[in-house]
Scaffold this active site. Structure first.
Site, PDB file in Angstrom:
ATOM      1  N   SER A  97       0.693  -1.226  -0.075  1.00 43.66           N
ATOM      2  CA  SER A  97      -0.071   0.027  -0.028  1.00 43.66           C
ATOM      3  C   SER A  97       0.858   1.291  -0.082  1.00 43.66           C
ATOM      4  O   SER A  97       0.615   2.200  -0.746  1.00 43.66           O
ATOM      5  CB  SER A  97      -0.792  -0.054   1.196  1.00 43.66           C
ATOM      6  OG  SER A  97      -1.854  -1.181   1.235  1.00 43.66           O
TER       7      SER A  97
ATOM      8  N   ASN B  39      -5.966  -9.156  -7.597  1.00 46.12           N
ATOM      9  CA  ASN B  39      -6.041  -9.868  -6.391  1.00 46.12           C
ATOM     10  C   ASN B  39      -6.880 -10.666  -6.395  1.00 46.12           C
ATOM     11  O   ASN B  39      -6.982 -11.580  -5.512  1.00 46.12           O
ATOM     12  CB  ASN B  39      -5.468  -8.635  -5.249  1.00 46.12           C
ATOM     13  CG  ASN B  39      -6.521  -7.828  -5.220  1.00 46.12           C
ATOM     14  OD1 ASN B  39      -6.545  -6.917  -6.385  1.00 46.12           O
ATOM     15  ND2 ASN B  39      -6.986  -7.413  -4.250  1.00 46.12           N
TER      16      ASN B  39
ATOM     17  N   SER C  58       4.917  -6.402  -2.141  1.00 41.09           N
ATOM     18  CA  SER C  58       4.688  -6.686  -0.657  1.00 41.09           C
ATOM     19  C   SER C  58       5.157  -7.971  -0.469  1.00 41.09           C
ATOM     20  O   SER C  58       4.756  -9.022  -0.760  1.00 41.09           O
ATOM     21  CB  SER C  58       3.287  -6.389  -0.223  1.00 41.09           C
ATOM     22  OG  SER C  58       3.074  -6.379   1.059  1.00 41.09           O
ATOM     23  N   GLY C  59       5.949  -8.032   0.802  1.00 37.93           N
ATOM     24  CA  GLY C  59       6.895  -9.094   1.366  1.00 37.93           C
ATOM     25  C   GLY C  59       5.804 -10.368   1.602  1.00 37.93           C
ATOM     26  O   GLY C  59       6.237 -11.498   1.361  1.00 37.93           O
ATOM     27  N   HIS C  60       4.592 -10.072   2.163  1.00 32.73           N
ATOM     28  CA  HIS C  60       3.824 -11.209   2.700  1.00 32.73           C
ATOM     29  C   HIS C  60       3.100 -11.785   1.600  1.00 32.73           C
ATOM     30  O   HIS C  60       2.200 -12.751   2.101  1.00 32.73           O
ATOM     31  CB  HIS C  60       2.662 -10.688   3.875  1.00 32.73           C
ATOM     32  CG  HIS C  60       1.685  -9.805   3.302  1.00 32.73           C
ATOM     33  ND1 HIS C  60       0.426 -10.208   3.327  1.00 32.73           N
ATOM     34  CD2 HIS C  60       1.871  -8.564   3.009  1.00 32.73           C
ATOM     35  CE1 HIS C  60      -0.547  -9.514   2.996  1.00 32.73           C
ATOM     36  NE2 HIS C  60       0.384  -8.196   2.863  1.00 32.73           N
TER      37      HIS C  60
ATOM     38  N   THR D  24      13.563   4.358  10.568  1.00 35.15           N
ATOM     39  CA  THR D  24      14.586   3.480  11.003  1.00 35.15           C
ATOM     40  C   THR D  24      14.138   2.103  10.192  1.00 35.15           C
ATOM     41  O   THR D  24      12.979   1.737  10.243  1.00 35.15           O
ATOM     42  CB  THR D  24      14.511   3.323  12.550  1.00 35.15           C
ATOM     43  OG1 THR D  24      15.095   4.117  13.116  1.00 35.15           O
ATOM     44  CG2 THR D  24      15.589   2.174  12.845  1.00 35.15           C
TER      45      THR D  24
ATOM     46  N   CYS E  72      -9.197  -7.349   2.527  1.00 34.68           N
ATOM     47  CA  CYS E  72      -9.070  -5.975   3.373  1.00 34.68           C
ATOM     48  C   CYS E  72     -10.438  -5.318   3.098  1.00 34.68           C
ATOM     49  O   CYS E  72     -10.572  -4.231   3.860  1.00 34.68           O
ATOM     50  CB  CYS E  72      -7.976  -5.096   2.862  1.00 34.68           C
ATOM     51  SG  CYS E  72      -7.816  -5.054   1.002  1.00 34.68           S
TER      52      CYS E  72
HETATM   53  C1  LIG Z   1      -3.163  -5.998  -5.928  1.00 31.95           C
HETATM   54  C2  LIG Z   1      -2.609  -5.762  -4.458  1.00 31.95           C
HETATM   55  N1  LIG Z   1      -2.198  -4.099  -4.183  1.00 31.95           N
HETATM   56  C3  LIG Z   1      -1.618  -3.651  -3.091  1.00 31.95           C
HETATM   57  C4  LIG Z   1      -2.019  -4.705  -1.940  1.00 31.95           C
HETATM   58  C5  LIG Z   1      -1.461  -3.980  -0.614  1.00 31.95           C
HETATM   59  O1  LIG Z   1      -0.487  -4.743   0.064  1.00 31.95           O
HETATM   60  P1  LIG Z   1      -0.116  -4.606   1.549  1.00 31.95           P
HETATM   61  O2  LIG Z   1      -1.396  -5.010   2.303  1.00 31.95           O
HETATM   62  O3  LIG Z   1       0.786  -5.327   1.783  1.00 31.95           O
HETATM   63  O4  LIG Z   1      -0.065  -2.991   1.826  1.00 31.95           O
HETATM   64  C6  LIG Z   1      -2.447  -5.775  -1.940  1.00 31.95           C
HETATM   65  C7  LIG Z   1      -2.871  -6.631  -0.960  1.00 31.95           C
HETATM   66  O5  LIG Z   1      -3.337  -6.461  -0.097  1.00 31.95           O
HETATM   67  C8  LIG Z   1      -2.819  -6.427  -3.241  1.00 31.95           C
HETATM   68  O6  LIG Z   1      -3.241  -7.443  -3.535  1.00 31.95           O
HETATM   69  C1  LIG Z   2      12.578  11.960  18.483  1.00 34.84           C
HETATM   70  C2  LIG Z   2      12.388  10.861  17.530  1.00 34.84           C
HETATM   71  N1  LIG Z   2      11.416  11.044  16.460  1.00 34.84           N
HETATM   72  C3  LIG Z   2      11.026  10.311  15.472  1.00 34.84           C
HETATM   73  C4  LIG Z   2      12.208   9.074  15.331  1.00 34.84           C
HETATM   74  C5  LIG Z   2      11.828   8.352  14.098  1.00 34.84           C
HETATM   75  O1  LIG Z   2      11.297   6.991  14.469  1.00 34.84           O
HETATM   76  P1  LIG Z   2      11.719   5.789  13.448  1.00 34.84           P
HETATM   77  O2  LIG Z   2      12.981   5.780  13.012  1.00 34.84           O
HETATM   78  O3  LIG Z   2      11.142   4.688  14.129  1.00 34.84           O
HETATM   79  O4  LIG Z   2      10.642   5.964  12.189  1.00 34.84           O
HETATM   80  C6  LIG Z   2      13.109   8.996  16.249  1.00 34.84           C
HETATM   81  C7  LIG Z   2      14.148   8.036  15.898  1.00 34.84           C
HETATM   82  O5  LIG Z   2      14.693   7.682  14.793  1.00 34.84           O
HETATM   83  C8  LIG Z   2      13.335   9.998  17.203  1.00 34.84           C
HETATM   84  O6  LIG Z   2      14.357   9.723  17.876  1.00 34.84           O
END
Ligand SMILES: Cc1ncc(COP(=O)(O)O)c(C=O)c1O
Ligand SMILES: Cc1ncc(COP(=O)(O)O)c(C=O)c1O
Ligand code: FES
Ligand code: FES
Lengths: 384, 140, 384, 140
Positions: free
Chosen positions: C70, C150, C198-200, C236, C323
């Site tokens: 998505s 899908n 998408s990985g899953h 991150t 979904c």
């Molecule tokens: C064709 C298609 N596009 C996008 C998505 C969105 O992927 P995700 O749910 O991993 O964000 C899906 C599955 O949910 C999908 O089947």
């Molecule tokens: C104060 C603060 N805000 C936002 C973030 C962003 O978080 P993330 O890297 O999990 O997206 C961090 C750390 O990286 C942070 O220390």
């Protein structure tokens, strides 16, 4: 190895990993699916939502899961800005030392015509509620101020700012990525309207976070698509990650007083020891700081070489924030508290957690001065 | 790793660190605001670099680049020194990350600045165009 | 249990889980950190990027990791739209049966003044390159057409559309969430400019995805903040998730011909068996379909009750996309291929993978007709 | 689980499924476009529901709601039937998910439609206002 970079990321706790494993193995259903395997995942999400809500003292329907702190920050701020614009209000108040997830989002909004006031954080690394009060105008739609700073660990007067924003009818968002799991947070009592957190900062997994949004405040999706997260955040849920984050947050909150006592004692010992190094200075207020944060600037040396030498000695530390290490500019946080450029380059952040020990502190207090001496001896700007 | 083995070796065991008491030429480039300063001391005998030392305030790659540059010019004729390029320094280090290439530029410039200082002190004529302006902005 | 809902999500493969575990345990460093523990994570990311690039036949610097399909869809489309707008082009071409991650993003753009043409997908569930060619105008900045659907599994003529878009100098994005790991994809040969996965959906973890963006095409961040993903996607990195996704994708691509042969044989047997049920009809083209997709509409019954009864008999299936199960409306995909509302409610999707067996197909072919009979007998709209 | 045990029990083992050969009243509500149709057949003896059957095209909660509603009116006086509410049906099922509450509405309406049909067929006077319009749009 001495891991003293818990503000960058933390080790996944055993509790969190064990909570995740079933969802990485047999319980792989999609929470949107009707059959039992899917509903099992849906229930895990519901439980995780309740757990996170309990830790923040809010209701589960006020929690939205995201892919991390950055996404939560982006969504909260953009959503509040959309709401403000719809009401003709385009002024936002923040501070000059927010995380880039906040600052860059604000810059984007400035290009769209918003006006942003970045409050000065003084040498102490703290804003005052008065500054906020004075900055609020009839045009203000959002105040976004971090709960605690990621580099220098200073804690902001959140409850006072929250009360003030509520009185003035201005939305209040706080980036609590560094605070969640480390400080007692009560979004109701502190009048927080929106709050961001990130799993990997409190021994949860990376790539998962949460956004709290007080009931009644409209939230705009950042990621559009399926009906997940009550249509506010599309995408198949990172079930294992969410479950792991919730388990880690609960563990952190359950042990908060105990961990705080232990970690701040280590911190204070470390600060006291590093204070003895000449031409060094603690960054940020000595008292209002995160239990685990130790941040210094040392004149005459540059941070990266210090980190590499510490790594050779088995010490994991950071200089400024990890995510800006691709950049050559000194930390905007250190500049914001008034450090000159040349001094800001020589910063060292050690961030501790409850797994660190006193022996580790002793080792750091032995090694760090040696490394600083060595580098200063090589430095043309250091007057020997 | 961020850095090659070569970089780490020169960073961990920098060659020619220190100062020369009575140098024939000294060059200092970079500025503390940017977080990198390099200072090169040259001793010159019969148009040859008989000794060289450096001091550096900077990141790992700045220290390694200084160390490597001094190694590359030690015992070399001034003509050879003049041919030193930042590219050669970076290559001798088995490469540098893209955002750290400026450190090798700095090393080249520090060496050239020291050479220019030697010429200036000894009133030796040279083509000023050979010494490109040493400018902090240039390498960003 | 017979798991026949692999289009909703898949079981994490053992290979992927084993690849992830070190990054959930000891190798927990932040990839932005300088010290070895961080660089170890950075190297894992680099390797994963190379692996994903190899599978798509592109360069690693053309891969951006995201939190899922998505997010990748949202970012690709919004980014292309921004670029279009900057050049004064505000027309986008897509199809009427895209995933909501695409359709809702397009709706958002329509509110901003973009014009969107949704191409008809006919009863076959396929667009033709001619339709695309005819729809392109001088104002067109983007064509976004899914690689494979899908719900009904139909595969689009991607290479032909790609060639056409390249000739007409229009950006081409494809949502390949259902295709990656299941079909041979070569972004270069197929002239794809941007691609989401998408990985899953291929036995990788949930909550992680990737966006391919051809070198030279500017990409705008959706999530602003730190310098991760070459400043195009802040936050991150979900190191374990990314590593797991890459391992799963490699495993899928390495076994593609073998899995395709096995799974499509199972699929064809299932289709042949279900074809025998009166007043039922296969959804979508019989030939151009995903190896694992079986999708039928059965008159006189409603999908959810069918799924619940199948769940009681140990069969995990879906009706329309998972979904949207929070919704009461029938699937927009089935409506798009011309199924009347009342028939679209009676849809059943079985999506297979290489772990399914012929015995499982036999069980399904025994149970499904019984369930349909039972429900039809209870249905006032079924003329017995 | 999405549904309570009670819902699943009535869904798995629906009570009173089928048709009545010579019903005294029949009510059908919903429409196939929306994915829910309920049809209720009543047998009425001395102002009491002596038998009831239903047919339903719809989701799990629609089937369970029909089943529960028929159980709730079986053997009851017509006045009691008139008092049946969708809320009572949903409560008897230990609750329904929010987006499925309309199924209990449909069940109430099907019962009332059958009752109205009985009055109409037998020319029994009633207050038409008692029978709220049965409208697909209403429950979305
Ligand atoms: C064709 C298609 N596009 C996008 C998505 C969105 O992927 P995700 O749910 O991993 O964000 C899906 C599955 O949910 C999908 O089947
Ligand atoms: C104060 C603060 N805000 C936002 C973030 C962003 O978080 P993330 O890297 O999990 O997206 C961090 C750390 O990286 C942070 O220390
Ligand atoms: S960074 Fe200062 S000289 Fe390049
Ligand atoms: S959905 Fe058709 S009556 Fe409510």
């Amino acid at each position: 190895m001495i891991y003293a970079d818990n503000a960058a990321t933390t080790k996944l706790s055993g509790t969190a990993l064990n909570a995740m494993l079933p969802y990485l193995r047999e319980a792989y259903g999609n929470p949107s699916s009707l059959y039992s395997l899917g509903q099992q995942a849906a229930e895990a999400l519901a439980e995780a939502r309740q757990t996170v809500a309990d830790c923040l003292h809010c209701r589960p329907e006020e929690i939205y899961f995201t892919s991390g702190g950055s996404e939560a920050d982006n969504q909260a701020i953009l959503s509040a800005a959309r709401r403000g614009k719809a009401r003709g209000k385009t002024h936002i108040i923040s501070t000059s030392f927010e995380h880039h997830a906040v600052l860059h989002t604000l810059q984007k909004l400035e290009k769209e015509g918003f006006t942003v006031t970045l409050l000065d954080v003084h040498e102490t690394g703290r804003v005052t509620p008065q500054q906020v009060a004075e900055a609020i105008t009839d045009d203000t739609c959002l105040v976004t101020i971090m709960y605690a700073n990621n580099e220098i660990g200073t804690i902001q007067p959140i409850a006072d700012i929250g009360r003030l924003c509520r009185e003035r009818n201005v939305l209040f968002h706080t980036d609590a990525v560094q605070a969640a799991g480390h400080l007692e947070i009560d979004v109701g009592r502190e009048n927080i309207d929106m709050l961001s957190l990130s799993g990997h900062k409190f021994h949860g997994p990376k790539g998962v976070g949460a956004l709290y949004v007080r009931k009644g405040i409209p939230l705009t999706p950042l990621i559009e698509g399926g009906a997940q997260e009550r249509r506010k955040r599309a995408g198949t849920e990172n079930v294992a990650g969410i479950v792991g984050m919730a388990a880690a947050l609960k563990e952190a909150c359950d042990h908060l007083p105990e961990h705080t006592a232990k970690v701040s004692a280590l911190r204070d010992k470390l600060i006291a020891g590093l204070d003895a190094i000449p031409h060094g200075a603690l960054n940020g207020d000595r008292n209002h700081r995160l239990p685990g944060n130790v941040s210094f600037c040392f004149e005459g040396i540059e941070g990266e070489s210090m980190l590499l030498l510490l790594d050779d000695r088995g010490i994991c530390a950071s200089s400024g924030s990890a995510c800006t290490s691709g950049s050559l500019d000194p930390s905007h946080v250190l500049l914001a508290i008034g450090r000159p450029h040349e001094v800001a380059h020589g910063s060292l952040r050690l961030s501790l957690c409850e797994e660190n020990t006193e022996q580790e502190v002793d080792v750091m207090l032995r090694e760090i001065p040696q490394v600083i001496d060595y580098l200063r001896n090589m430095s043309p700007v250091w007057r020997k | 790793m961020l850095y090659s083995e070569k970089v780490m070796d020169h960073f961990r065991h920098p060659r020619n660190v220190g100062i020369l008491e009575h140098p024939d030429g000294v060059g200092e480039v970079g500025n503390a605001k940017c977080g990198d300063i390099m200072k090169i001391y040259l001793k010159i005998d019969q148009d040859t670099v008989s000794d060289v030392k450096f001091e550096t305030f900077g990141c790992g790659s700045a220290i390694a680049s200084s160390s490597m540059a001094t190694e590359m010019i030690k015992g070399k004729s001034l003509d050879e020194v003049m041919d030193l390029t930042n590219k050669a320094v970076a290559e001798a280090l088995d490469g540098l990350p893209a955002h750290k290439l400026h450190c090798s530029v700095l090393a080249e410039e520090a060496v050239k600045a020291a050479l220019k200082d030697y010429y200036d002190r000894h009133n030796i004529a040279y083509d000023p165009k050979q010494f490109s302006s040493i400018d902090c902005e240039g390498c960003h």
